[in-house]
Motif scaffolding. Structure first.
Motif, PDB file in Angstrom:
ATOM      1  N   ARG A 271       0.834  -1.210   0.000  1.00 30.02           N
ATOM      2  CA  ARG A 271       0.000   0.000   0.000  1.00 30.02           C
ATOM      3  C   ARG A 271       0.869   1.260   0.000  1.00 30.02           C
ATOM      4  O   ARG A 271       0.673   2.175  -0.802  1.00 30.02           O
ATOM      5  CB  ARG A 271      -0.926  -0.013   1.225  1.00 30.02           C
ATOM      6  CG  ARG A 271      -1.805   1.215   1.342  1.00 30.02           C
ATOM      7  CD  ARG A 271      -2.798   1.061   2.463  1.00 30.02           C
ATOM      8  NE  ARG A 271      -3.711  -0.046   2.215  1.00 30.02           N
ATOM      9  CZ  ARG A 271      -4.804   0.043   1.463  1.00 30.02           C
ATOM     10  NH1 ARG A 271      -5.119   1.185   0.899  1.00 30.02           N
ATOM     11  NH2 ARG A 271      -5.588  -0.995   1.271  1.00 30.02           N
ATOM     12  N   THR A 272       1.858   1.284   0.888  1.00 27.93           N
ATOM     13  CA  THR A 272       2.663   2.502   0.999  1.00 27.93           C
ATOM     14  C   THR A 272       3.498   2.726  -0.252  1.00 27.93           C
ATOM     15  O   THR A 272       3.624   3.866  -0.717  1.00 27.93           O
ATOM     16  CB  THR A 272       3.570   2.423   2.242  1.00 27.93           C
ATOM     17  OG1 THR A 272       2.805   1.923   3.324  1.00 27.93           O
ATOM     18  CG2 THR A 272       4.096   3.775   2.630  1.00 27.93           C
ATOM     19  N   LEU A 273       4.076   1.646  -0.792  1.00 25.51           N
ATOM     20  CA  LEU A 273       4.873   1.804  -2.017  1.00 25.51           C
ATOM     21  C   LEU A 273       4.004   2.306  -3.169  1.00 25.51           C
ATOM     22  O   LEU A 273       4.408   3.172  -3.940  1.00 25.51           O
ATOM     23  CB  LEU A 273       5.533   0.477  -2.405  1.00 25.51           C
ATOM     24  CG  LEU A 273       6.703   0.018  -1.536  1.00 25.51           C
ATOM     25  CD1 LEU A 273       7.239  -1.319  -2.024  1.00 25.51           C
ATOM     26  CD2 LEU A 273       7.819   1.043  -1.527  1.00 25.51           C
ATOM     27  N   THR A 274       2.797   1.755  -3.252  1.00 25.34           N
ATOM     28  CA  THR A 274       1.875   2.187  -4.309  1.00 25.34           C
ATOM     29  C   THR A 274       1.527   3.664  -4.138  1.00 25.34           C
ATOM     30  O   THR A 274       1.569   4.450  -5.099  1.00 25.34           O
ATOM     31  CB  THR A 274       0.582   1.336  -4.264  1.00 25.34           C
ATOM     32  OG1 THR A 274       0.945  -0.028  -4.383  1.00 25.34           O
ATOM     33  CG2 THR A 274      -0.373   1.706  -5.375  1.00 25.34           C
ATOM     34  N   GLU A 275       1.208   4.045  -2.913  1.00 20.93           N
ATOM     35  CA  GLU A 275       0.818   5.438  -2.666  1.00 20.93           C
ATOM     36  C   GLU A 275       2.003   6.378  -2.885  1.00 20.93           C
ATOM     37  O   GLU A 275       1.828   7.486  -3.404  1.00 20.93           O
ATOM     38  CB  GLU A 275       0.255   5.572  -1.248  1.00 20.93           C
ATOM     39  CG  GLU A 275      -1.107   4.899  -1.125  1.00 20.93           C
ATOM     40  CD  GLU A 275      -1.709   4.970   0.266  1.00 20.93           C
ATOM     41  OE1 GLU A 275      -1.016   5.426   1.196  1.00 20.93           O
ATOM     42  OE2 GLU A 275      -2.876   4.573   0.417  1.00 20.93           O
TER      43      GLU A 275
END
Lengths: 260, 355
Positions: free
Chosen positions: A158-162
């Motif tokens: 999630r964080t990498l995508t965001e």
């Protein structure tokens, strides 16, 4: 005493696993009377049918891997990111190829996509090849799905995508430049397993009447003496080479090396 | 008009309304902190600004442009995450240049901008390293450089210091503030750490239950809290019950002793009101006779002494309850012994009346 029993169990396991292999290897080298030789291997390699079927299966395996990656990676990514509630359902779906016999699947395909159906894939060579590739992708699905799922579980998806999105990346860029490179080792292990499955697969290729390596293995087994043993040894070697490549990919993946 | 304008923002997840009508205007170049306990909605507000959550109601405008329904990659907003979120497969330089590459900036310009950013964060030699080869503090600096490299309109910091150890946290917050001032970038900083919010911000928004309880400069928030929640959440607070004797004159009694407050009290005579005192406004006197006129004194007994280095925190028991106070450490003045009888002195003007 416990130690002795442990070693005994290991010894039994090793003998059980390796003895048939050693026997097969030894038999494959005995084509020339009275001495060991590589004649069986030479005979296999020189057989145009071997070259054609093996080449066909390698191409099909590569196409299956590309198809599998294109289908599985975005699906697992999306389910993990947006639809985590669907994960148990996905687990179930991806396990189905292990419990439904391939012959049932292929008969289903033939029934659905025969020449009198609404999508007559079996009517052309290209269509049948496509159907075969889809069948292989289904057979490899449990392995590819689990490999990719495990890979994605290991990163902060999630964080990498965001982070990538906040830097201007769209979904395709996120997948291609951020997610895929970070699960490459997992994807590669799924790919090598897919390769090993496709190379030895018989039922789909035989029933769809495609010139793949699996049917050739069966034909050679019924018509030749030493060559099937040589082929079996070569297939084993290929599978092990795939396993070693997975290990090498993990080892040489720069960014996954931990500081010492 | 504010550069970043959040008006009537609301966000619900199912039946749970996490943000309830949140309004905030942030001037260009301003550093605003959203401060509040876990679950108060501060991160949700930040994520709505970033575009990762869509508001149930309300609008977000940046420099007059309505971005409420724009996708995150179309907003030109930089974001730094608590978990660094550096791309593990890319080197530091590639991480910093990622946004520029996506924007189609030429390779030459990317190299120059990456070098500029790495110099800004004090890591000019680290470009070829991978994230796993950096410490937590270095990784977070790289994350900051990466967010700043594409020259975003707004910088969002989502608890960027929480994962770091105490010493690095203090030095990095000063660095972040310096960089923000140098670049003059409009910044929203989310934290649950009041010290971070107070030390870094131009203004602090104290949030509770999905609303902004108070918005103001750190000095104002700390010294003039408007609600009981703000008073209790920001800083350490001692509370005392007082009985109002003359509301218009700001007169109350605490434990029977009269105390005059600097402002009128909005309560009826005879009503009980809550008074709050910061530990630093309470003074400890060994002898009650030394207390001057105009000061208020409560007899107390020392119950606990915590030596914190520069400060000694003393807990004293009074008839009105326990009161904490801070003493500056002085090598020639040892802390008071446990059980010592003392007097606690404070002035009416230092008292906060709790709403």
């Amino acid at each position: 005493m416990k130690r002795i029993l442990s070693w005994a169990a290991i010894a039994v396991g090793v003998v059980y696993f390796f003895l048939p292999l050693v026997g097969m290897l030894e038999f494959s080298l005995k084509m020339r009377r009275g001495e060991y030789s590589l004649d069986a291997y030479r005979s296999v390699m020189g057989d145009p049918q071997f070259q054609a079927t093996f080449g066909y299966s390698v191409v099909m395996a590569c196409l299956t891997i590309v198809f599998g990656v294109l289908v599985v990676v975005p699906t697992v990514f999306w389910v993990r990111l947006k639809l985590p509630r669907l994960r148990p359902f996905m687990e179930f779906i991806t396990l189905l190829p292990l419990v439904i016999p391939p012959i049932v699947i292929v008969f289903g395909y033939i029934r659905l996509f025969n020449t009198s159906s609404w999508l007559p894939l079996t009517g052309t060579t290209l269509g049948t090849d496509f159907l075969l590739m889809c069948g292989y992708a289904v057979l490899a699905l449990p392995y590819m799905y689990r490999a990719v799922d495990t890979g994605l579980a290991a990163i902060d998806l999630r964080t990498l995508t965001e982070a990538a999105q906040s830097l201007g990346a769209g979904w395709i860029t996120v997948l291609a430049k951020v997610i895929l490179p970070n699960v490459l080792v997992a994807v590669l292990s799924g790919a090598f397993l897919t390769f090993a499955i496709v190379i030895g697969e018989y039922v789909f290729a035989a029933l769809l009447d495609r010139p793949a390596f699996g049917p050739y293995l069966v034909w050679a087994g019924g018509n030749k003496a030493y060559e099937p043993a040589a082929l079996a040894v070569m297939t084993f070697a290929l599978t092990w080479a795939c396993m070693m490549l997975i290990q090498l990919a993990t080892k040489f993946s720069k960014h996954t090396r931990m500081p010492r | 008009m504010a550069y970043l304008d959040l008006s009537a923002l609301q966000k619900s997840f199912g039946a749970n309304q996490v943000v309830k009508s949140f309004d905030l205007g942030v001037a260009k170049g301003e550093f605003v902190s959203l401060l509040g306990p876990s679950g108060c909605g501060k991160t949700t507000v930040l994520r709505m600004v970033a575009g990762f959550e869509t508001p149930t109601h309300g609008a977000i405008k940046i420099d007059g442009q309505d971005v409420t329904h724009l996708r995150p990659n179309q907003r030109n907003i930089g974001m730094v995450f608590q978990a660094y979120a550096l791309f593990p497969n890319l080197t530091v330089a590639q991480n910093v240049g990622f946004g520029l590459k996506i924007a189609g900036v030429s390779a030459k310009e990317i190299i120059a901008r990456v070098a500029e950013m790495l110099a800004l964060i004090g890591l000019p030699e680290m470009g070829a390293r991978y994230p796993f080869q950096l410490s937590g503090g270095q990784q977070q600096r790289v994350a900051l450089a990466r967010a700043l490299a594409p020259r975003p309109r707004v910088l969002l910091l989502d608890e960027p210091l929480s994962a770091l150890d105490a010493k690095i946290r203090v030095s990095l917050r000063a660095e972040i503030r310096d960089i923000q001032r140098k670049l003059g970038i409009t910044t929203i900083f989310v934290t649950h750490d009041q010290e971070e919010a107070l030390s870094m911000s131009d203004r602090v928004v104290v949030m509770n239950g999905g609303r902004a309880e108070q918005v103001g400069a750190p000095f104002e928030i700390y010294n003039h809290p408007k609600t009981r929640f703000v008073a209790q959440f920001v800083g350490t607070l001692n509370t005392l019950d007082a009985i109002v004797t003359n509301p218009a004159g700001g007169e109350v009694t605490v434990q029977g002793q009269p105390l005059r407050l600097p402002q009128a009290i909005s309560a009826q005579a005879g009503a009980t009101v809550g008074l709050a005192l910061r530990p630093e406004v309470v003074h400890l006197e060994a002898d009650a006779d030394q207390i001057s006129r105009g000061d208020f004194a409560l007899p107390a007994r020392i119950a606990a002494v915590q030596f914190l280095g520069a400060v000694i925190r003393v807990k004293a028991e009074t008839a009105a309850g326990a009161i904490s106070l801070d003493l500056f450490n002085r090598p020639d003045a040892p802390p008071p012994p446990l059980g010592a009888e003392v007097a606690l002195r404070f002035r009416g003007q230092d008292v906060i009346v709790l709403a």
